[in-house]
Design an enzyme around this catalytic site. Structure first.
Site, short mmCIF file in Angstrom:
data_model
loop_
_atom_site.label_atom_id
_atom_site.label_comp_id
_atom_site.label_asym_id
_atom_site.label_seq_id
_atom_site.Cartn_x
_atom_site.Cartn_y
_atom_site.Cartn_z
N LYS A 214 1.18 -1.10 -0.85
CA LYS A 214 0.40 0.53 -0.01
C LYS A 214 0.92 1.22 -0.23
O LYS A 214 1.63 1.41 1.33
CB LYS A 214 -0.72 -0.01 1.12
CG LYS A 214 -1.80 1.64 0.97
CD LYS A 214 -2.52 1.73 2.05
CE LYS A 214 -1.92 2.90 2.59
NZ LYS A 214 -1.72 3.99 2.25
N GLU B 125 9.92 0.81 10.58
CA GLU B 125 10.97 1.91 10.27
C GLU B 125 10.91 2.90 10.19
O GLU B 125 9.01 3.83 9.83
CB GLU B 125 11.97 2.05 8.66
CG GLU B 125 12.99 2.39 8.93
CD GLU B 125 13.70 2.60 7.02
OE1 GLU B 125 14.43 3.74 7.44
OE2 GLU B 125 13.31 1.92 6.29
N CYS C 21 13.65 10.70 7.15
CA CYS C 21 13.22 10.23 8.15
C CYS C 21 14.47 9.57 8.93
O CYS C 21 14.67 10.48 10.31
CB CYS C 21 12.73 8.66 8.51
SG CYS C 21 13.85 7.49 7.41
N GLU D 234 10.55 15.29 15.70
CA GLU D 234 10.03 15.56 13.93
C GLU D 234 9.38 16.59 13.60
O GLU D 234 8.47 16.30 13.42
CB GLU D 234 10.50 14.04 13.83
CG GLU D 234 10.80 13.79 12.40
CD GLU D 234 10.69 12.46 12.08
OE1 GLU D 234 9.19 11.82 12.53
OE2 GLU D 234 11.12 11.62 11.21
#
Lengths: 335, 515
Positions: free
Chosen positions: B183, B257, B291, B388
């Site tokens: 997906k 992850e 990331c 983040e």
């Protein structure tokens, strides 16, 4: 028409290192410079090389490249006739298009300076005034293997014959042996030899011959050493050693002059020489200058290309932009 | 004129012939989904690119069934050599259609064409080439002779590197002999569907790879499906935690992850010009939507002022604008939602007392844009130093000693990446050992290679992608190996512990899909 520098030859070093410019002070300074990471430097240069320069930017770039060329002949077989031909090409770069600019200078061996000055005639002068300077290689070019007396005499003769700019080579042997003081003193001495009786002086380009210095750390140190000793320009190569000019080395030297400007406000020139043959390559250098020290560095007193075959490729590209189609080598003149 | 402005150099879009509508890819065919179709837009302009089908629960069922059938009847029965041939073929087709994929990715994601052209797409091809080579060498994966595939893998990927994340997921899964239901993120589904066309070109057996476009909730249904043996997710830490909870106690293998807040440590003896480049690349690559972005700069106090001056000078040359212009360095933010997140955190930074700075740049009036931004005078307690941002926003802090650098670098809930800039090799090696991060770059940043495992510590996830560890995440030791070595239960545990899935691991980008 030479660049007159008010500063005494080693004044820069005195300002940076104190009144006694000793060998150990020089060593301490040069070895205290930040290191160079080869992978990162080459990656940055490669990134700058991917800029896509099109249409109006390209037209501007091609004309500017011509205006920054030191059109060069440095062969053992050079004759006054060859130099006259070169001078004529420097003035009339494109016989079919009077709008093509002149180059910045012609660069010849010292014994050809008189012939170059004579051939240029009224066109001889300051590139900032749209005229053409005469540059001479000196100091036992290209090896630099001669006594200091010979090197200084070589320089003084070229200046006396009318050279506006002296392209000297450094003593790479001394540099690699760690004798920074020796190299420094020699540049200072040559700088003195560039002085004319009227108090003006020929502009001094210091050739590092980066292909023989081998490491980027050496190139950075040699750049700073040359600046400290009074060089008006730092130049990559003689063109006689491979590799000659490369984009990473030129970027590194531009970073040195950028940092010098940052500290002192003074502007030093940079001249990549040898191996730049195509417009595409030359444009990468313009991009590197513009994005490292700023586009106001793209003027004859601060940036030059040392080249012999680059000009014709630029002219062909220029014709292509004008006419829309590629011509061929017979549509530009040989030197 | 100013040469530095450069005339526009737009990449041509003529190579990309978009259809108005795209289907789901199930069992080797494009089919309409049961959900309400949705538009995918170009973040740089806000304009619609294509209408995508939306999968519903029924489509999830069909896709998992197709993947199971393909696994049982075809893919698990093929020799590794033959699987490898398919993967090599896919890799070559990706290269052949590289320009088209680069244009599509740049349009759909908003990232600069120079990044898709020079980084994303070549990396995609490299990942398939690399794992193609593994397909017939599974006995060298560290799991003993004849390791077995897991079965059907449900894979949910983020929007920051749409096609590259697809490659990181699909290539090792197929090489190991698994079949896949993938997906893509709902904002960037386009290249995954173009990739499905490549699978058809490659004559990949039906059902081996199925691709479902749709919302995060559909991703949730997919990973929860009982017919799934392995779940791999790259995206935000919040979603990753939800997935981990939802499949806890089941037999499914999981690799996650997740987010990161990477520290870039610059020491006073660093190669300074290259460190500047590394910091720029670390935070402004892909608009900082990475990331493993180096979003916390820790610079030695003695060189802080000079470093910041140089960084600002360098940032003045960054070109922000049309992602399809070959000279663009910084493109558009992927979505309005992400732009709002970035703006909210940046505002918090100012409110907390940090100093915000951006170079002069004119942002386009349409689409989603955020100027490259740095914050100085940031303290470790500030939100912008801890959360983040996932955008082009760099927080700059200082340290005085190596010990302080390590302490500050590790003082984060995340642990995905870190960078060290120093000319002193012994220091680099000593510090790298002490950093709690899955990847530590020395005198470089944001380097990815299929041979190198990538993943995180702590809230950055677990498991590794890339390298031998990456294929190990899609394998289990063979029954024979288990029965001859130790009692089955014990063996399974110990083998599990030896695989990357159980190591502190992975990371990655924030993702909005999959719930």
């Amino acid at each position: 028409m030479s660049i007159v520098r008010a500063m005494a030859p080693a004044q820069r070093a005195v300002d940076m290192l104190g009144p006694d410019v000793s060998e150990s002070a020089l060593r301490g300074f040069l070895e205290g410079l930040p290191g160079v990471d080869a992978v990162g430097l080459e990656q940055r240069a490669a990134g700058l090389g991917t800029r896509s320069i099109k249409t109006t930017s390209k037209r501007w770039a091609l004309d500017r490249i011509i205006e920054l060329i030191d059109l060069t002949t440095l062969e053992g077989s050079d004759t006054p006739g060859k130099v006259r031909s070169l001078a004529s090409k420097a003035v009339t770069t494109d016989a079919s298009d009077a709008s093509a600019p002149r180059v910045a200078a012609v660069c010849v061996y010292g014994d050809m300076v008189g012939a170059a000055v004579e051939a240029l005639g009224a066109a001889h002068g300051d590139p900032d005034d749209g005229k053409i300077a005469v540059a001479a290689v000196a100091t036992a070019f290209p090896s630099g293997r001669a006594s200091r007396a010979v090197k200084l005499a070589d320089t003084a003769e070229a200046v006396a014959a009318g050279a506006d700019e002296i392209d000297m080579v450094i003593d790479r042997g001394a540099f690699l042996a760690g004798r920074y003081g020796h190299v420094f003193e020699e540049i200072v001495a040559v700088k003195q030899a560039c002085r004319r009786p009227d108090g003006s002086a020929a502009s001094l380009k210091v050739i590092l011959e980066t292909g023989e210095l081998t490491t980027y750390d050496n190139v950075r140190r040699a750049s700073w050493l040359s600046i400290l000793a009074g060089g008006d320009f730092i130049k990559t190569s003689t063109g006689k050693v491979s590799p000659a000019a490369t984009l990473p080395v030129t970027l590194l030297m531009l970073e040195a002059v950028r940092d010098w400007h940052r500290i002192t406000g003074e502007r030093i020139g940079v001249k990549p020489a040898g191996g730049i043959r195509t417009s595409k390559d030359a444009i990468k250098y313009l991009v590197t200058v513009a994005e490292t020290v700023g586009e106001d560095w793209l003027q004859p007193h601060l940036f030059r290309f040392g080249a012999s075959s680059l000009l014709n490729d630029v002219l062909l590209q220029r014709q292509k932009l004008t006419t829309g189609s590629y011509s061929g080598p017979d549509y530009v003149t040989i030197d | 004129m100013s040469f530095l402005e450069y005339a526009p150099a737009p990449e041509s879009t003529s190579i990309l012939r978009l259809q108005d509508q795209y289907g789901l890819f199930i069992d080797g065919e494009f089919v309409e989904g049961g959900g309400t179709p949705f538009d995918t837009i170009a973040p740089s302009t806000g304009k619609k690119l294509a209408t995508m089908s939306c999968a519903d629960g029924h489509d999830v069922e069909r896709a998992v069934t197709a993947a199971r059938r393909a696994y049982d009847t075809t893919w698990s029965k093929l020799s590794g050599r033959d699987r490898g041939k398919y993967l090599f073929r896919i890799a070559r087709l990706v290269q052949e259609r590289g320009r088209e994929l680069a244009v599509a990715e740049s349009l759909d994601n908003g990232k600069p064409i120079k990044e898709t052209r020079d980084f994303d797409i070549p990396t995609v091809a490299a990942w398939f080439f690399y794992y193609a080579g593994w397909a017939d060498k599974l006995e060298h994966a560290g799991l003993g002779p004849n390791p077995r595939s897991l079965g059907v893998a449900a894979q949910v990927i983020p929007w920051n590197f749409p096609l590259m994340m697809l490659a990181w997921k699909i290539a090792p899964a197929l090489a190991a002999g698994n079949t896949v239901v993938l997906k893509p993120a709902s904002t960037t589904p386009l290249t995954a569907i173009l990739f499905a066309e490549i699978l058809q070109q490659a004559d990949l057996p039906r059902g081996v790879v199925n691709i479902l476009t749709g919302p995060g909730s559909m991703g949730g249904q997919l990973v929860a499906h009982p017919g799934v043996d392995k779940v791999a997710f790259t995206g935000s830490t919040g979603v990753g935690q939800t997935i981990a909870r939802s499949i806890a106690g089941q037999r499914k293998r999981l690799t996650l992850e997740l987010g990161g807040k990477g520290a870039n440590l610059v020491f006073d003896d660093a190669p300074i010009d290259q460190a500047i480049e590394g910091v720029v690349n670390g935070i402004f690559f892909n608009q900082g939507q990475v990331c493993c972005a180096g979003s916390r700069l820790l610079v030695q106090e003695s060189i802080h002022d000079e470093f910041v001056d140089r960084l600002k000078a360098r940032m003045q040359t960054l070109r922000v604008g049309d992602p399809l212009d070959k000279n663009t360095d910084v493109g558009a933010i992927n979505s309005a939602a992400q732009l709002a997140t970035i703006a909210e955190l940046a505002d918090a930074g100012e409110a907390e007392g940090a100093e915000k700075w951006s170079p002069d740049c004119v942002l386009p009036s349409e689409g989603f844009w955020y100027a490259p931004t740095i914050f100085t005078n940031v303290q470790t307690s500030h939100r912008i130093a801890r959360e983040e941002v996932f955008g082009p926003v760099l927080s700059i802090l200082t340290f005085r000693t190596p010990a302080e650098a390590i302490a500050k670098a590790n003082n984060t809930p995340y642990g995905l990446s870190a960078g060290i800039w120093s000319d002193k090799g012994s220091r680099v090696l000593a510090l790298a050992d002490q950093l709690r991060a899955g990847v530590v770059w020395a005198n470089t940043f944001n380097k990815f290679d299929p041979t190198s495992p990538f993943g995180g510590y702590k809230e950055s996830g677990y498991g590794r992608e890339g390298g031998r560890q990456g294929i190990g995440a899609y394998l289990q030791a063979s029954e024979a190996q288990q029965s001859t070595s130790t009692p089955r239960g014990a063996s399974r545990r110990s083998i599990t512990a030896a695989t990357p899935a159980a190591l502190p691991a992975k990371t990655s980008s924030r993702k909005k899909a999959a719930k």
